[in-house]
Design an enzyme around this catalytic site. Structure first.
Site, short mmCIF file in Angstrom:
data_model
loop_
_atom_site.label_atom_id
_atom_site.label_comp_id
_atom_site.label_asym_id
_atom_site.label_seq_id
_atom_site.Cartn_x
_atom_site.Cartn_y
_atom_site.Cartn_z
N MET A 1494 64.23 47.51 41.39
CA MET A 1494 63.20 45.56 40.97
C MET A 1494 62.27 45.92 40.21
O MET A 1494 61.24 45.93 41.38
CB MET A 1494 63.59 45.43 42.46
CG MET A 1494 64.68 45.48 44.12
SD MET A 1494 64.25 44.00 44.88
CE MET A 1494 63.64 45.14 45.99
N THR A 1495 62.19 45.60 39.91
CA THR A 1495 60.85 45.88 38.63
C THR A 1495 60.14 44.60 38.92
O THR A 1495 59.30 44.33 39.16
CB THR A 1495 61.46 45.42 36.95
OG1 THR A 1495 62.27 44.13 36.82
CG2 THR A 1495 62.41 46.82 36.80
N CYS A 1496 61.43 43.45 39.96
CA CYS A 1496 59.75 42.43 40.13
C CYS A 1496 59.42 42.58 41.07
O CYS A 1496 57.94 42.13 41.20
CB CYS A 1496 60.59 41.33 40.88
SG CYS A 1496 61.87 40.46 39.19
N ALA A 1497 58.99 43.51 42.11
CA ALA A 1497 58.18 44.23 43.38
C ALA A 1497 57.96 45.79 42.79
O ALA A 1497 57.42 46.35 44.18
CB ALA A 1497 59.31 44.39 44.02
#
Length: 1529
Positions: A1494-1497
């Site tokens: 999850m690149t956002c996190a």
């Protein structure tokens, strides 16, 4: 009873999370528990992240990359508004349902009451209790209970809680009491009145049923919040602790929270009630649960605080190993990591114990507490690099508590009002065991000196001095010799004497006196050399000392009227005796205490026939003064042309002697360096005699630039010469270090800490007459005496926004005090123009909103809408230009303003102007009174400004003959003007030092240019004959040597002040030094300052931070930052640049944070946005754009940041040394099918993208050359810069230039003199034989010149060919591209704001870190969770794998996990959110699944592969093949 439990579970599911009844497994006291609970709808627990899918999962997004902001990035804010409205609708329906059932519940409760009586049977009571609990758990308000007879209900429940024959009745009765408190908190008074507390304690003292005991704890915890004293007297502390080991961890936390609540208000006579619990609490400090240990520590801290008045009680506490347990927790190698508040509280607790308990003092000395305190002071680093101001404040409090503890360990020097017996006992410990004091001093003295030198604030400064003073006082002569062996105490004391506060001076004088008492023969000479004797004499007889130090040593009694009375330093570290309210502003020191003590020390130790009026001046000072006087007297003599050559050599010889004294002579102290006059003399010499004289005669103007350049070259050759290849061996290095030491000693740059007024809306007359929540000041404007041309405006007190500049104030005041009607007409015209601008901006905003809505639907733009915005923008710009012509802000000042008799700069804000009056004091605190004072500002008409007799612009024409752009280099223009490029007053003692540092930093940075020019000049004049000798290789002094740690810390402290969040809210020295000498500040400090001053005002309004409660301020700041405006934009992977152009067309001028989502993909938020900027970066590097120079001769093994394998089928520009704009001829409209106007558009877009990436904190992957970064920073390029991106061309042009200058120097020659012509061959080849034509090398379509004389290059036109080639390469050939780039950049924010950085630093800001990570960074900066720890075998394998990755594989890994192939500035430590690795549940077998992210996190989900080889294989496959789209993982 199983049915009851089952029924509860079923009913709970129908309730919202905040109204579900507590169960034993769910219960959480306050925020200390980590037991599972339902989170609020707007926050997602980390535990959910492990089960979420890839970055398309909106619940997994975490904050973005901007510094200093705790913000919700990506999909934390990606919930649709429809969903929020639906939730609100459902809640309103539920509330209506509750209201309709309130009456029914009231009836039911009245029916239940009779069944609770003693006469009712157990079955009836049980049924009634069950129904009662169900009703109470479903109540949302206290309406059903408002009319109930609580005096009848509660006694029955309390009685049933003692029903020992039925555990179920007891359980339900206690649960009902707990629910009753939740629904009706006012019932706690009835609970106490009817003895609920003793009943609950009784259930805990003899535990027969564990669930009853747990429910009792929950009920008692709630009652203890409101009635701690009642719980204490009922024996609640021992009741909850006696059997604490029987409970689970979550219930243990509840028990300890009860004790913490009880300890909030302990009466002074409660020792008998709490002492029995101390052994149990101390034992709990051994436990492994962090939350539990923190709660226990809080209990003990509160106990010690309440019992600190009794020495006997504190001694008793210490006998239970309280100190041993506490010191283990605060040790740096402790296994338990406590939060900062608890950690600081434990240090404060030890200080309180040491203030009253002899047992505590002895135990702390025996435990070698000084080593622990040394470690804390070393690691705290006074909050350097901390982005969270609340965390920085906690670090500062921690330092304060450490200093309090150290002060309490040593006995006080004065016994007035002290416990004489305790003081004597402390003294006896030190006298009987001198080794304890020796070890204490060896540990503490060096770090205290380091803390003081690093720029500590006034209170920390005084605390350190207080400890040092005590340490010196109680140490014997032998111990002092050991302590001072590796510490220059004389230099330290001399630095303290440069301060102005009386308390600091007294401490320094006392320390000096004690040293002279105990070691007079050892330190006398050192005191003379370091300036201690001179300083003492200055304090004793200021009229007889030189002006340079007296202005620093003289103390100031100046007090500004608006300053609040702060707690005097006399009481700052006195734990045992806080000052009375009447003493808060009083001082124990008499007015002339400093003067009297200085005279006493001088008369006692520094008298005799050898002392004269030059007391304290050494032989080194006198020698250097002689050199400097000769240098200064002879500087102007070289203006006589007949004397010039000889005079320059003579001056250079004197400078060499001065440098030799610095480099190879006897060690020189800071005092000797300052008093010698070296700084002024060197500045005067290098400025060509202008620095002290202030002007240059017009007759000598044409020769001035040449003189300055020659001196620069000679000084560079002397100061940069080195026998070896090490920068440490250059004479420049010791000069630089002496300047830094002198700056630390003389720098008077106060930190202004503020306490803003209570936030409320007020009407501000200035600048524009509107209501505001920003802080305002009350001002009366008074016409200056003797002013006859202006009206008086002193009748009213006006409210002025604190951050209004005096230009804005003039705009308001001028029409009201001027008598000319034409000025009033101009004012009204300006208002009309402003209104038109506002109307157009409103229309433009509507157009943008319409475009954005259409873009969300179709991801496209209509031509009509685009033209509408373009037309509106053009009209707005035209009107803005027209408005600026009428604006008084851009004209010469019409009014002059004065505060306290001092003229004020128009660029200052009102707040800054008032702060300038406080500069007489070291550190100032601005409190509430500051905002309610009425300040009198005088004004008078400004006289017409006459042109300056000498301006830098006049140098420009005089410097044209130099042949290079020296005059445009920042440091050279400073030297020509002989003043710093800022408004810092020349009377500031540090001005001379700052000026010379500015010059030396430029000399070091452009040393290659200077020495190359000098070498070329030597070749031209025949001093060297080989072109190979033109090559220059010199070591460069690292930029960190120019950094001032003291000024950096002061700036860090200032930026942590709440008012620093607004433009103009910091003292003027911050902006002045940042503009003139940014190299003095560390990169991280400048990065914070850049974001603070450039973006904060447009994104975060300052007023939410201005509150009287610091903790609340932090909360407000975080919540406000989290609500930053965001704009989503949909892009197409197949048309990245087109999407970027559309995005910037809409949002370049917006301050909103941009987030990207891809067409027909599910991902959105931080990860896709980071990848978008990476893809745009790659698109800009493609060959077909014709934007960049290309090096086709480069070998394929040279490093290039974007490899062909990264984007299959793409071709990228080959530029091993970085991208640099390709030259375009002004006559060329296209090349290779590419239109020139398309290239210009691309550069505009490039400027917009780069600026937006900087604004939003995104990382790009653009490998620019160093020369292009110079262009970004507004620097002009010349022939010497070409080597940085085309070494072969640059080297050849330099050799050509040297050859042409040699020919010009020898004069015109005959073409038939072959012997003479041989001297002008280029490496044994005639210029004509090189067959060069007048086209730009590498670009055959770029004609440099035309005509018969410009067909081929020969020796006669070689110089013109060089000039044209350089012009086409770094000037006119790229000027339009550069202007296009700048125009695009300036649409987002001003390009000039990043000029505080160097080229390398701009690259770090823009592209992140070159290096990925070191081996030690991985474990320190990666979080392991949900099935993994740092020692898990899969984690060990993973860390070994990624550590062995090559450069390309590391970039691919980062791209896979974060969306960008490079880390942000600061590396892994700055990655936000922190890189997290969790265990991934496999579908069939663990080796089949791929890692997902999850690149956002920054979240990597890793399966537990069976082997390291299999993990490496699957990971490489994922990071190479799994990129290019965002789908569910």
């Amino acid at each position: 009873m199983e049915n009851r439990g089952r029924k509860r579970a079923e009913m709970v599911e129908q309730l919202p999370a905040d109204k579900r009844a507590c169960s034993l497994s769910e219960y959480q006291p306050g925020s200390s528990s980590s037991s599972p609970q339902t989170p609020p709808a707007s926050i997602n627990p980390v535990s959910e992240a492990a089960d979420c899918d890839m970055e398309s999962s909106s619940s997994a997004s975490v904050s973005g990359r901007s510094e200093g902001e705790v913000e919700k990035d990506s999909a934390y804010g990606s919930c649709d508004s429809d969903g929020m409205e639906d939730t609100d609708h459902r809640r309103s329906i539920y509330r209506e349902f509750q209201r309709r059932n309130s009456k029914e519940n009231e009836v039911k409760l009245k029916k239940i009451l009779p069944n609770l009586d003693a006469e009712a049977g157990p079955c009836a009571q049980l049924a009634a209790l069950t129904e009662l609990c169900d009703i109470l758990s479903l109540c949302m308000d206290d309406y059903p209970l408002a009319n109930l007879p609580l005096p009848s209900f509660i006694p029955n429940l309390v009685r049933l809680a003692k029903h020992e024959s039925s555990p179920d009745i007891m359980l339900l009765a206690i649960r009902a009491l707990s629910y009753l408190y939740d629904v009706f908190p006012r019932s706690s008074g009835f609970l106490v009145r009817y003895n609920a507390v003793p009943a609950l304690c009784e259930r805990l003292m003899v535990i027969e049923y564990l669930d009853v005991a747990e429910q009792s704890l929950q009920a008692l915890e709630k009652i203890s919040r409101d009635h701690p004293v009642t719980c204490l007297k009922a024996g609640a502390i021992m009741a909850v602790l006696s059997y604490i080991d029987f409970f689970s961890t979550s219930i243990q936390r509840v028990a300890v929270s009860i004790v913490a609540n009880v300890c909030k208000k302990l009466p002074s006579d409660c020792s008998a009630l709490v002492m029995e619990a101390v052994p149990i609490l101390c034992n709990l400090l051994h436990y492994e649960d962090r939350k539990l240990v923190e709660a226990v520590a809080l209990c003990l801290i509160r106990m010690v605080e309440c019992l600190s008045c009794s020495s006997e009680t504190l001694d008793e506490l210490c006998k239970h190993r309280l100190i041993q347990q506490s010191t283990q927790l605060i040790a740096l190698d402790s296994q338990m990591t406590l939060n900062q508040l608890t950690y600081t509280g434990l240090i404060g607790m030890l200080g309180r114990l040491a203030s009253r308990s002899l047992v505590a003092v002895r135990t702390l000395f025996e435990l070698n507490i000084s080593r622990t305190m040394r470690g804390i002071l070393s690691s705290s680093d006074l909050s350097h690099g901390t982005t969270d101001s609340h965390l920085s404040e906690m670090h500062s409090n921690q330092v304060h508590e450490v200093l309090k503890l150290l002060n309490e360990l040593l006995p006080p020097l004065a016994r007035d009002g002290e416990n004489i017996e305790l003081v004597s006992a402390k003294e006896n410990i030190l006298a009987d065991q001198p080794e304890l004091l020796r070890q204490f001093g060896m540990d503490i003295l060096p770090i205290l000196i380091e803390v003081v030198s690093s720029g500590a604030n006034l209170y920390v400064y005084y605390g350190c001095l207080s400890v040092i003073n005590k340490l010196v006082y109680f140490s014997t002569a032998d111990i002092l010799l050991d302590l001072f062996k590796n510490t220059n105490i004389s230099s330290f004391l001399a630095g303290v004497f440069s301060q102005k506060d009386h308390h600091l001076l007294i401490s320094a004088l006392k320390t000096a006196e004690i040293v002279m008492q105990k070691l007079p023969d050892v330190f006398l000479n050192s005191f003379v050399k370091e300036g201690v004797v001179y300083a003492v004499n200055a304090l004793a007889m200021p009229q007889k000392c030189s002006e340079s130090l007296v202005q620093h040593l003289a103390t100031s009694n100046y007090k500004i009227s608006g300053k609040d009375v702060q707690r005097c330093l006399c009481y700052a570290f006195d734990i045992s005796r806080p000052p009375l309210s009447s003493e808060a502003g009083s001082c124990k020191l008499e007015k002339d205490t400093v003067h009297v003590l200085a005279k006493h020390i001088k008369a006692t130790y520094f008298t005799g026939e050898s002392w004269n009026s030059e007391i304290g001046l050494t032989e080194v000072i006198n020698k250097l003064r002689t050199f400097c006087a000769v240098l200064t007297d002879n500087v102007d003599m070289v203006r006589n042309k007949d004397y010039c050559a000889h005079g320059e050599e003579y001056l250079s010889h004197i400078v060499d002697q001065i440098m030799a004294e610095l480099y190879g002579g006897n060690p020189m102290s800071t005092f000797e360096f300052i008093e010698s006059g070296i700084v002024k003399s060197l500045a005067h010499y290098l400025s060509g005699g202008k620095y002290l004289k202030g002007e240059v005669d017009c007759f000598f103007l044409s020769n001035h630039c040449h003189v300055v350049l020659r001196r620069f070259e000679m000084f560079a050759r002397a100061s940069l010469s080195s026998l070896g290849q090490r920068w440490e061996d250059m004479p420049l290095t010791p000069l630089l270090r002496k300047l830094q030491s002198a700056l630390s000693s003389l720098g008077n740059f106060p930190v202004i800490l503020s306490q803003a007024p209570r936030t409320r809306e007020a009407y501000a007359s200035i600048p524009s007459g509107h209501y505001t929540k920003d802080p305002c000041l009350r001002v009366r404007f008074v016409k200056e005496e003797g002013e006859t041309n202006l009206c008086d405006y002193s009748t009213d007190v006006l409210t002025v926004e604190a951050f209004s500049s005096f230009r804005a104030i003039e705009g308001f005041l001028w029409p009201k005090v001027s008598t000319a009607s034409v000025e009033r007409h101009e004012e009204s015209t300006g208002k009309d123009t402003t209104q038109m601008i506002d109307d157009l901006d409103r229309d433009l905003l509507k157009a943008k909103d319409a475009q954005f809505m259409k873009l969300c639907r179709s991801s496209g733009l209509s031509d009509k809408q685009g033209s509408m915005e373009k037309d509106a923008s053009a009209k707005t710009n035209d009107l803005m230009n027209a408005h600026s012509l009428n604006s008084p802000c851009d004209d010469a000042p019409k009014l002059l303003f004065f505060l306290e008799g001092k003229q004020l700069e128009h660029s200052l804000t009102l707040y800054q102007a008032i702060l300038l009056q406080m500069n007489e004091e070291p550190d100032v605190s601005v409190g509430p009174r500051f905002w309610y004072e009425v300040y009198e500002v005088k004004y008078r008409r400004a006289l017409e400004q006459k042109g300056s007799d000498f301006q830098v612009s006049e140098f420009s024409s005089a410097c044209n003959g130099l042949g290079i752009s020296w005059k445009k280099l920042p440091f050279f223009s400073t030297m020509l003007a002989a003043e710093l490029p800022c408004n810092l007053e020349k009377s500031n003692p540090a001005y001379d030092i700052l000026f010379l540092l500015k010059v030396l930093e430029g000399l070091n940075r452009f040393s290659f240019h200077l020495l190359s020019h000098e070498r070329s000049d030597a070749f031209a004049k025949g001093r060297i004959d080989s072109l190979d000798d033109l090559k220059v290789t010199i070591p460069v002094v690292p930029q960190i040597e120019f950094l001032s740690s003291k000024l950096t810390e002061k700036l860090e402290q200032q930026m942590r002040d709440p008012l620093a969040r607004a433009v103009g809210g910091m003292p003027s020295w911050c902006s002045q030094l940042m503009a003139a000498c940014p190299f003095l500040f560390a990169f991280e400090a400048r990065r914070k300052y850049f974001r603070l001053t450039t973006f904060t005002s447009s994104r975060v309004q300052p007023h939410p931070h201005w509150t009287n409660n610091n903790s609340n301020a932090t909360t407000d700041r975080r919540s406000h930052a989290g609500s930053l405006e965001r704009e989503k934009f949909q892009v197409f992977r197949s048309h990245i640049l087109d999407s970027a152009m559309q995005m910037m067309h809409l949002h370049a001028r917006s301050s909103a944070i941009l987030e990207v989502e891809y067409n027909e993909e599910v991902g959105t938020g931080l990860g896709p946005t980071m990848e978008f900027y990476t893809l745009v970066s790659h698109e800009f590097q493609k060959v077909g754009l014709d934007m960049w120079r290309e090096d086709h001769s480069s070998s394929t093994d040279q490093l290039h940041s974007v490899k062909q394998s990264e984007v299959e089928g793409s071709e990228f520009v080959v530029a091993p040394l970085g991208l640099f704009p390709r030259p375009w001829s002004s006559t060329s409209g296209s090349s290779n099918g590419t239109r020139y106007d398309e290239v210009i558009q691309k550069f505009v877009l490039l400027g917009q993208v780069i600026a937006k990436a900087l604004q939003d904190g995104r990382v790009l992957d653009l490998p620019f050359s160093k020369a292009f970064y110079k262009i970004i920073l507004g620097q002009d390029l010349d022939i010497y810069d070409i080597q940085s991106f085309d070494p072969e061309l640059g080297r050849t042009l330099l050799e050509f230039q040297a050859l042409a200058e040699r020919r010009r120097n020898l004069g015109t020659i005959s073409g038939e003199d072959t012997a003479f012509l041989s001297e002008f061959c280029f490496r044994n080849t005639r210029i004509e034989d090189l067959c060069l034509d007048f086209t730009l090398p590498g670009y055959s379509d770029y004609k440099l010149a035309s005509g018969p004389d410009h067909m081929m290059v020969n020796i006669n036109n070689l110089e013109e060919y060089i000039s044209l080639t350089v012009d086409a390469t770094v000037r006119n050939g790229i000027s339009r591209q550069v202007e296009a780039f700048k125009s695009g950049f300036n649409q987002v924010f001003p390009l000039k704001t990043i000029q505080i950085f160097t080229e390398d630093e701009v690259e770090r800001l823009l592209c992140g870190e070159h290096d990925t990570w070191a081996s030690g960074d991985l474990l320190e900066h990666i979080k392991f969770d949900h099935g993994y720890t740092a020692t898990s075998p899969p984690i060990v394998n993973l860390l070994e794998i990624i550590q062995d990755f090559g450069c390309d594989q590391r970039r691919a890994f980062l791209q896979f996990v974060t969306g960008a192939p490079r880390l942000p500035p600061g590396g892994l430590a700055s990655l936000n959110p922190k890189l997290t690795i969790v265990r991934k549940q496999w579908s069939k077998w663990e080796d089949a699944d791929l890692p997902s992210v999850m690149t956002c996190a920054n979240y990597l989900k890793l399966p537990p592969y069976s082997s390291k080889e299999r993990m490496r294989e699957r990971l490489l496959y994922a990071i190479t093949e799994g990129q290019g789209s965002f789908h569910l993982s």
